[in-house]
Scaffold this motif. Structure first.
Motif, PDB file in Angstrom:
ATOM      1  N   LYS A 133      -8.350-101.175  54.417  1.00  0.00           N
ATOM      2  CA  LYS A 133      -8.260-102.506  53.819  1.00  0.00           C
ATOM      3  C   LYS A 133      -9.645-103.116  53.645  1.00  0.00           C
ATOM      4  CE  LYS A 133      -6.272-106.352  52.450  1.00  0.00           C
ATOM      5  NZ  LYS A 133      -7.488-107.185  52.309  1.00  0.00           N
ATOM      6  N   HIS A 134     -10.539-102.836  54.574  1.00  0.00           N
ATOM      7  CA  HIS A 134     -11.887-103.395  54.486  1.00  0.00           C
ATOM      8  C   HIS A 134     -12.748-102.663  53.464  1.00  0.00           C
ATOM      9  CE1 HIS A 134     -16.163-103.669  55.658  1.00  0.00           C
ATOM     10  NE2 HIS A 134     -15.872-104.927  55.893  1.00  0.00           N
ATOM     11  N   ASP A 135     -12.689-101.335  53.444  1.00  0.00           N
ATOM     12  CA  ASP A 135     -13.622-100.558  52.630  1.00  0.00           C
ATOM     13  C   ASP A 135     -13.178-100.385  51.184  1.00  0.00           C
ATOM     14  OD1 ASP A 135     -15.332-100.345  54.709  1.00  0.00           O
ATOM     15  OD2 ASP A 135     -14.969 -98.229  55.139  1.00  0.00           O
ATOM     16  N   LEU A 136     -11.889-100.444  50.922  1.00  0.00           N
ATOM     17  CA  LEU A 136     -11.403-100.278  49.550  1.00  0.00           C
ATOM     18  C   LEU A 136     -11.281-101.658  48.914  1.00  0.00           C
ATOM     19  CD1 LEU A 136      -8.703 -97.495  49.990  1.00  0.00           C
ATOM     20  CD2 LEU A 136     -11.138 -97.270  49.492  1.00  0.00           C
ATOM     21  N   GLN A 137     -12.303-102.041  48.155  1.00  0.00           N
ATOM     22  CA  GLN A 137     -12.385-103.399  47.637  1.00  0.00           C
ATOM     23  C   GLN A 137     -11.861-103.536  46.207  1.00  0.00           C
ATOM     24  OE1 GLN A 137     -13.381-106.036  49.424  1.00  0.00           O
ATOM     25  NE2 GLN A 137     -13.799-104.799  51.241  1.00  0.00           N
ATOM     26  N   THR A 138     -11.824-102.460  45.444  1.00  0.00           N
ATOM     27  CA  THR A 138     -11.477-102.550  44.027  1.00  0.00           C
ATOM     28  C   THR A 138     -10.204-101.759  43.740  1.00  0.00           C
ATOM     29  OG1 THR A 138     -12.778-100.590  43.414  1.00  0.00           O
ATOM     30  CG2 THR A 138     -13.930-102.716  43.481  1.00  0.00           C
TER      31      THR A 138
END
Length: 256
Positions: A133-138
């Motif tokens: 959830k934190h690292d996948l922003q797009t």
């Protein structure tokens, strides 16, 4: 004397030649921990740590390292951001409730060691969810993750069908070839598919989750990937048939 039209508060701006990356972008260490987590996920999915594949010590090592990677991944995010990522939509409360239930069930379990192992596994899964959830922003990053999971599903189906054909399907067909000329009706039974997770129910449960994703990717993607996802969906249905799991078909019907 001519006066400048530049506003009084307008200051010249300088642009750094080496812009600093956004604090939200994952650092290389976080990326490598994420890739390592994915590697162990694929390894333990396609080749689960059973007695027939891994030895006892190696099996325990792979399982422990595979669960440690997502915890370190999330811990690195916490140390960098100084705050816990949030899932939103009430999912954080559900995650907290799941953690409390895991603690209670471990304390009062009849087999504490087995319960502790399951609780640690659940903690590793939650760490993966929060780290992703934190690292996948797009949306592009999230779609790329779904494509990777689709490839894992295809690999699982190929391993499952191939293993079942080698150890159950082909031997049963050979037995049928040997007895078909005998007088009377001769039945040749075929063992349900339990490769690679060990039980037909586990195979069916995985496919119930894998097939909707493959169908969704077939709808969303274009070109050669659409044909790949459609072929994988068909083979997945065949794989589900080899498990002889009525609950698997029921679950797939509910999700469908």
């Amino acid at each position: 004397m001519a006066q400048s039209n530049r506003p009084a508060n307008c200051q010249p701006q300088t642009v750094s030649a080496n812009p600093v990356s956004s604090p939200q972008s994952p650092l290389p260490a976080s990326l490598w921990l994420g890739k390592l987590t994915f590697f162990f996920y694929v390894l333990l999915t396609l080749f689960p740590p059973s007695e027939g594949i891994w030895g006892g010590g190696l099996r325990a090592f792979l399982w422990q390292v595979g669960l440690l990677c997502p915890v370190l991944w999330l811990l690195g995010i916490l140390l960098r951001q100084r705050q816990m990522p949030r899932l939103g939509g009430g999912w954080d409360a559900i995650a907290l409730f799941a953690i409390l239930m895991a603690i209670v069930s471990t304390v009062f379990a009849e087999s504490p060691n087995k319960a502790l192992e399951c609780a640690i596994a659940a903690a590793g899964y939650l760490a993966v969810v929060y780290a992703l959830k934190h690292d996948l922003q797009t949306p592009q990053q999230r779609h790329g993750l779904l494509i990777c999971q689709g490839y894992v599903n295809l690999g699982f189906i190929a391993c499952s069908l191939g293993g079942w054909a080698i150890y159950a399907g082909i031997p049963a067909w050979r037995r049928w070839q040997e007895v078909r000329g005998l007088a009377g009706e001769v039945e040749v039974s075929i063992a349900p598919n339990e490769i690679p997770l060990g039980t037909p129910g586990a195979i069916a449960a995985y496919l119930v989750l894998a097939l909707p994703l493959l169908a969704g990717l077939a709808i969303a993607d274009r070109g050669w990937r659409r044909g790949l996802w459609l072929a994988g969906s068909g083979l997945g249905l065949l794989d589900l048939y080899t498990t002889n799991s009525a609950l698997g078909w029921l679950g797939l019907g509910v999700l469908g």
